[in-house]
Design a protein around this motif. Structure first.
Motif, short mmCIF file in Angstrom:
data_model
loop_
_atom_site.label_atom_id
_atom_site.label_comp_id
_atom_site.label_asym_id
_atom_site.label_seq_id
_atom_site.Cartn_x
_atom_site.Cartn_y
_atom_site.Cartn_z
N ALA A 39 8.46 28.01 3.70
CA ALA A 39 9.20 26.87 4.23
C ALA A 39 8.94 25.62 3.40
O ALA A 39 9.83 24.77 3.25
N GLY A 40 7.76 25.50 2.84
CA GLY A 40 7.44 24.35 2.00
C GLY A 40 8.27 24.30 0.73
O GLY A 40 8.55 23.22 0.22
N PHE A 41 8.66 25.46 0.21
CA PHE A 41 9.52 25.47 -0.98
C PHE A 41 10.91 24.94 -0.67
O PHE A 41 11.50 24.20 -1.45
N GLY A 48 6.66 19.46 2.16
CA GLY A 48 5.94 20.34 1.24
C GLY A 48 4.50 19.93 1.07
O GLY A 48 3.61 20.76 0.88
N ILE A 49 4.25 18.63 1.14
CA ILE A 49 2.89 18.13 1.01
C ILE A 49 2.06 18.54 2.22
O ILE A 49 0.85 18.76 2.11
N VAL A 50 2.68 18.67 3.36
CA VAL A 50 1.97 19.06 4.59
C VAL A 50 1.86 20.59 4.69
O VAL A 50 0.79 21.12 5.00
N LEU A 51 2.95 21.28 4.42
CA LEU A 51 2.98 22.73 4.62
C LEU A 51 2.19 23.49 3.55
O LEU A 51 1.65 24.56 3.82
N GLY A 52 2.08 22.95 2.35
CA GLY A 52 1.32 23.59 1.29
C GLY A 52 -0.16 23.73 1.62
O GLY A 52 -0.71 24.84 1.57
N PRO A 53 -0.83 22.64 1.98
CA PRO A 53 -2.24 22.76 2.36
C PRO A 53 -2.47 23.61 3.61
O PRO A 53 -3.49 24.30 3.72
N ALA A 78 -0.09 34.02 0.46
CA ALA A 78 0.00 32.74 1.17
C ALA A 78 -0.84 31.68 0.47
O ALA A 78 -0.41 30.53 0.33
N LEU A 79 -2.01 32.06 0.01
CA LEU A 79 -2.89 31.11 -0.68
C LEU A 79 -2.28 30.64 -1.99
O LEU A 79 -2.21 29.44 -2.26
N VAL A 80 -1.79 31.57 -2.79
CA VAL A 80 -1.22 31.22 -4.10
C VAL A 80 0.06 30.42 -3.93
O VAL A 80 0.26 29.38 -4.60
N LEU A 81 0.94 30.84 -3.03
CA LEU A 81 2.18 30.08 -2.81
C LEU A 81 1.90 28.71 -2.23
O LEU A 81 2.61 27.74 -2.52
N GLY A 82 0.87 28.60 -1.41
CA GLY A 82 0.49 27.30 -0.86
C GLY A 82 0.02 26.34 -1.94
O GLY A 82 0.35 25.16 -1.92
N VAL A 83 -0.75 26.86 -2.90
CA VAL A 83 -1.21 26.01 -4.02
C VAL A 83 -0.02 25.59 -4.87
O VAL A 83 0.10 24.41 -5.24
N ILE A 84 0.86 26.53 -5.18
CA ILE A 84 2.05 26.20 -5.99
C ILE A 84 2.93 25.20 -5.25
O ILE A 84 3.44 24.24 -5.84
N ASP A 85 3.09 25.40 -3.96
CA ASP A 85 3.90 24.50 -3.15
C ASP A 85 3.30 23.09 -3.11
O ASP A 85 4.03 22.10 -3.20
N THR A 86 1.99 23.00 -2.99
CA THR A 86 1.33 21.69 -2.94
C THR A 86 1.50 20.96 -4.27
O THR A 86 1.83 19.77 -4.30
N VAL A 87 1.29 21.67 -5.36
CA VAL A 87 1.43 21.06 -6.69
C VAL A 87 2.89 20.64 -6.91
O VAL A 87 3.16 19.54 -7.42
N ALA A 88 3.84 21.48 -6.54
CA ALA A 88 5.25 21.14 -6.71
C ALA A 88 5.65 19.93 -5.85
O ALA A 88 6.41 19.07 -6.30
N ALA A 89 5.12 19.85 -4.65
CA ALA A 89 5.44 18.72 -3.78
C ALA A 89 4.86 17.42 -4.32
O ALA A 89 5.49 16.36 -4.25
#
Length: 95
Positions: A39-41, A48-53, A78-89
């Motif tokens: 969902a963060g993507f 994305g800043i909230v959902l990634g972490p 979930a961990l890897v996509l969360g890190v990518i999502d946080t960096v992208a956001a």
């Protein structure tokens, strides 16, 4: 009599296959982390800043804080996509 806590066993019953019965289920945490990461993507930017972490934390807790073991694929994703999502956001916000 076996009523009122006076059981017939001297030692408590073992937990066996059921686990400890405390704490959140690891499969549920992995699913929640994966949903938050995906969902963060689609909601890049503010959410994305909230959902990634959240995805990173849920993935880490679902892995049991270990990198090895079986059935950890969904938690690792979930961990890897969360890190990518946080960096992208963060990049989306500042650039």
């Amino acid at each position: 009599m076996t009523g009122f806590g006076n059981g017939t066993r001297r030692t408590p019953r073992s937990r066996g296959r059921m686990g400890s019965g405390t704490g959140p289920d690891r499969a549920t945490l992995a699913i929640v982390g994966l949903v938050c990461a995906i969902a963060g993507f689609f909601l890049a930017g503010n959410l994305g800043i909230v959902l990634g972490p959240i995805a990173v934390i849920c993935g880490w807790l679902a892995m049991g804080r270990r990198w090895t073991g079986s059935r950890r694929v969904m938690a690792l994703v979930a961990l890897v996509l969360g890190v990518i999502d946080t960096v992208a956001a963060v990049l989306w916000t500042f650039f």
